[in-house]
Design an enzyme around this catalytic site. Structure first.
Site, mmCIF file in Angstrom:
data_model
loop_
_atom_site.group_PDB
_atom_site.id
_atom_site.type_symbol
_atom_site.label_atom_id
_atom_site.label_comp_id
_atom_site.label_asym_id
_atom_site.label_seq_id
_atom_site.Cartn_x
_atom_site.Cartn_y
_atom_site.Cartn_z
ATOM 1 N N ILE A 131 -0.219 6.651 4.254
ATOM 2 C CA ILE A 131 0.913 6.469 5.164
ATOM 3 C C ILE A 131 2.015 5.628 4.505
ATOM 4 O O ILE A 131 3.204 5.790 4.796
ATOM 5 C CB ILE A 131 0.392 5.792 6.458
ATOM 6 N N SER A 169 -4.203 -0.512 14.576
ATOM 7 C CA SER A 169 -4.831 0.766 14.905
ATOM 8 C C SER A 169 -5.314 0.698 16.350
ATOM 9 O O SER A 169 -5.669 -0.371 16.848
ATOM 10 C CB SER A 169 -6.031 1.005 13.985
ATOM 11 N N GLY A 204 0.827 -1.214 0.000
ATOM 12 C CA GLY A 204 0.000 0.000 0.000
ATOM 13 C C GLY A 204 0.854 1.254 0.000
ATOM 14 O O GLY A 204 0.541 2.226 0.686
ATOM 15 N N TYR A 241 -13.882 -3.345 10.455
ATOM 16 C CA TYR A 241 -12.557 -2.719 10.330
ATOM 17 C C TYR A 241 -11.783 -2.915 11.633
ATOM 18 O O TYR A 241 -10.617 -3.326 11.620
ATOM 19 C CB TYR A 241 -12.704 -1.217 10.020
HETATM 20 N N1 LIG Z 1 -5.378 6.951 8.507
HETATM 21 C C1 LIG Z 1 -5.563 6.636 9.779
HETATM 22 O O1 LIG Z 1 -6.084 7.432 10.589
HETATM 23 C C2 LIG Z 1 -5.147 5.280 10.293
HETATM 24 C C3 LIG Z 1 -5.234 5.040 11.678
HETATM 25 C C4 LIG Z 1 -4.848 3.796 12.164
HETATM 26 C C5 LIG Z 1 -4.378 2.826 11.284
HETATM 27 N N2 LIG Z 1 -4.324 3.080 9.940
HETATM 28 C C6 LIG Z 1 -3.806 2.023 9.050
HETATM 29 O O2 LIG Z 1 -2.767 2.557 8.259
HETATM 30 C C7 LIG Z 1 -2.639 1.775 7.069
HETATM 31 C C8 LIG Z 1 -2.534 2.685 5.865
HETATM 32 O O3 LIG Z 1 -3.788 3.338 5.691
HETATM 33 P P1 LIG Z 1 -3.916 4.837 5.155
HETATM 34 O O4 LIG Z 1 -4.534 5.617 6.223
HETATM 35 O O5 LIG Z 1 -2.646 5.287 4.560
HETATM 36 O O6 LIG Z 1 -5.051 4.626 4.037
HETATM 37 P P2 LIG Z 1 -5.057 4.946 2.474
HETATM 38 O O7 LIG Z 1 -4.589 6.313 2.207
HETATM 39 O O8 LIG Z 1 -6.440 4.578 2.030
HETATM 40 O O9 LIG Z 1 -3.998 3.924 1.900
HETATM 41 C C9 LIG Z 1 -4.256 2.557 1.889
HETATM 42 C C10 LIG Z 1 -3.288 1.887 0.956
HETATM 43 O O10 LIG Z 1 -3.614 0.481 0.901
HETATM 44 C C11 LIG Z 1 -3.700 0.098 -0.456
HETATM 45 N N3 LIG Z 1 -4.603 -1.033 -0.667
HETATM 46 C C12 LIG Z 1 -5.927 -1.108 -0.385
HETATM 47 N N4 LIG Z 1 -6.397 -2.296 -0.776
HETATM 48 C C13 LIG Z 1 -5.364 -2.989 -1.313
HETATM 49 C C14 LIG Z 1 -5.240 -4.263 -1.918
HETATM 50 N N5 LIG Z 1 -6.279 -5.073 -2.066
HETATM 51 N N6 LIG Z 1 -4.018 -4.655 -2.341
HETATM 52 C C15 LIG Z 1 -2.955 -3.841 -2.220
HETATM 53 N N7 LIG Z 1 -3.012 -2.608 -1.688
HETATM 54 C C16 LIG Z 1 -4.219 -2.189 -1.248
HETATM 55 C C17 LIG Z 1 -4.218 1.334 -1.175
HETATM 56 O O11 LIG Z 1 -3.957 1.191 -2.537
HETATM 57 P P3 LIG Z 1 -4.741 2.073 -3.655
HETATM 58 O O12 LIG Z 1 -3.925 3.331 -3.718
HETATM 59 O O13 LIG Z 1 -4.668 1.240 -4.876
HETATM 60 O O14 LIG Z 1 -6.130 2.291 -3.152
HETATM 61 C C18 LIG Z 1 -3.389 2.408 -0.479
HETATM 62 O O15 LIG Z 1 -2.104 2.476 -1.024
HETATM 63 C C19 LIG Z 1 -3.849 0.841 7.048
HETATM 64 O O16 LIG Z 1 -3.459 -0.436 7.495
HETATM 65 C C20 LIG Z 1 -4.796 1.478 8.061
HETATM 66 O O17 LIG Z 1 -5.667 0.523 8.632
HETATM 67 C C21 LIG Z 1 -4.690 4.279 9.433
#
Ligand SMILES: NC(=O)c1ccc[n+]([C@@H]2O[C@H](COP(=O)([O-])OP(=O)(O)OC[C@H]3O[C@@H](n4cnc5c(N)ncnc54)[C@H](OP(=O)(O)O)[C@@H]3O)[C@@H](O)[C@H]2O)c1
Length: 300
Positions: free
Chosen positions: A23, A147, A18, A172
């Site tokens: 992130i 998370s 991802g 989630y």
């Molecule tokens: N943001 C927050 O507040 C927060 C808080 C706690 C934990 N987290 C965790 O942090 C991590 C990163 O999330 P983020 O906030 O950066 O979200 P994000 O901006 O939506 O990024 C998610 C990433 O995962 C990729 N992804 C989704 N489905 C996939 C699949 N089937 N195969 C391969 N890649 C896939 C997406 O690819 P595409 O670009 O192709 O969509 C994107 O690059 C996650 O594990 C999330 O649960 C986030």
């Protein structure tokens, strides 16, 4: 905890899932800045190309490559693992970062509920299939992004795919609990097998990314108060690179060590999840014993 010195990762190989946005992108960029050869494991070529471009502009000396990975399709996970096993002689850092969150009910190519299937089962399979490469590098680290909201969840082993009852937030949180149970169980199993593998978990804190998409005005307003993706990447980077980070620990904003919820410390739930994940994915961590040991206080 002292501020981490800039690590030197020259000669190391890292893979970040991802890494196309959110992130994952600054996580990959900073690992490249530290000198690692970084593989951006993404499902879409266009977004990956933009991410590579961004990193190369910010870090002209970066060694970065795109590798295709769709965690919602076990065939894609297997194809990537087989091609990396052919091409690489080892993997030093694996960051299990990709995630989907708070979506309406969908299923993966293998019929798993999408959030549990992508966030947990896809990463479980990927890590298991990459174990030979990780074991080829003593001290290799697996960082799994969970998370804080895992504390709200309880796994329903009779309905892991939420077929009977689905709530987008509940599912989630369950997937994030599964991430943390997995990271801690991997740590225990690696220790029991005397493997020099470190398994750590990270919580980015509430970060302004695309996950759990909200109406645009709400997102714009919230961005004023949330962490930036660069800030959200710090716990993962700390877990992946700091000499002070310990296997079996969970790092959150600061970065600082966090205490997992009691539900994530439940070793029988972790063992049960591991067995269910092996059965569902068909991936077995061949070199690890079938049951975990109590958590360690020291590093591997
Ligand atoms: N943001 C927050 O507040 C927060 C808080 C706690 C934990 N987290 C965790 O942090 C991590 C990163 O999330 P983020 O906030 O950066 O979200 P994000 O901006 O939506 O990024 C998610 C990433 O995962 C990729 N992804 C989704 N489905 C996939 C699949 N089937 N195969 C391969 N890649 C896939 C997406 O690819 P595409 O670009 O192709 O969509 C994107 O690059 C996650 O594990 C999330 O649960 C986030």
């Amino acid at each position: 905890m002292t501020a981490p010195a800039t690590p030197d990762l020259t000669g190391r190989t890292a893979l970040v899932t991802g890494a196309s946005s959110g992130i994952g992108l600054p996580t990959a960029r900073e690992l490249a800045r530290y000198g690692a050869h970084v593989l951006l494991a993404c499902r879409g070529e266009l977004k990956a190309a933009a991410a590579l471009d961004h990193i190369r502009r910010q870090v002209p000396a970066a060694r970065v490559d795109f590798v295709r990975l769709d965690l919602a399709d076990l065939a894609s996970v297997r194809t990537l693992a087989a091609s990396l096993t052919d091409r690489l002689d080892g993997l030093d850092i694996l960051v299990n970062n990709a995630g989907v969150g708070m979506i309406s009910r969908q299923v993966t190519a293998d019929g798993f509920e999408m959030q549990f299937g992508t966030n947990h089962l896809g990463h479980f399979a990927l890590t298991g299939l990459l174990m030979p490469l990780l074991q080829a590098r003593p001290g290799a680290r697996v960082v799994t992004v969970s998370s804080d909201n895992h504390t709200e969840a309880a796994l329903d082993f009779d309905d892991l795919h939420a077929e009977r009852r689905y709530g987008r937030n509940v599912q989630y949180a369950r997937s994030k609990l599964a991430n943390l149970l997995f990271a801690l169980e991997l740590h225990r199993r690696a220790r029991a097998a005397d493997l020099p593998l470190l398994s750590l978990a990270a919580d980015p804190g509430v970060t302004a990314t695309d996950i759990g998409v909200l109406p645009r005005p709400v997102t714009l307003l919230m961005r004023l108060f949330l962490k930036s993706p660069d800030q959200g990447a710090l716990p993962s980077l700390y877990a992946a690179t700091s000499a002070e980070a310990r296997s079996g620990e969970y790092y959150g904003p600061g970065p600082k060590r966090c205490t997992p919820g009691d539900n994530a410390l439940d070793e029988s739930a972790a063992a049960r999840l591991w067995e269910a994940s092996e059965k569902l994915t068909g991936v077995h961590f061949a070199t690890l014993p079938s049951r975990g040991l109590p958590p360690a206080e020291t590093n591997l």
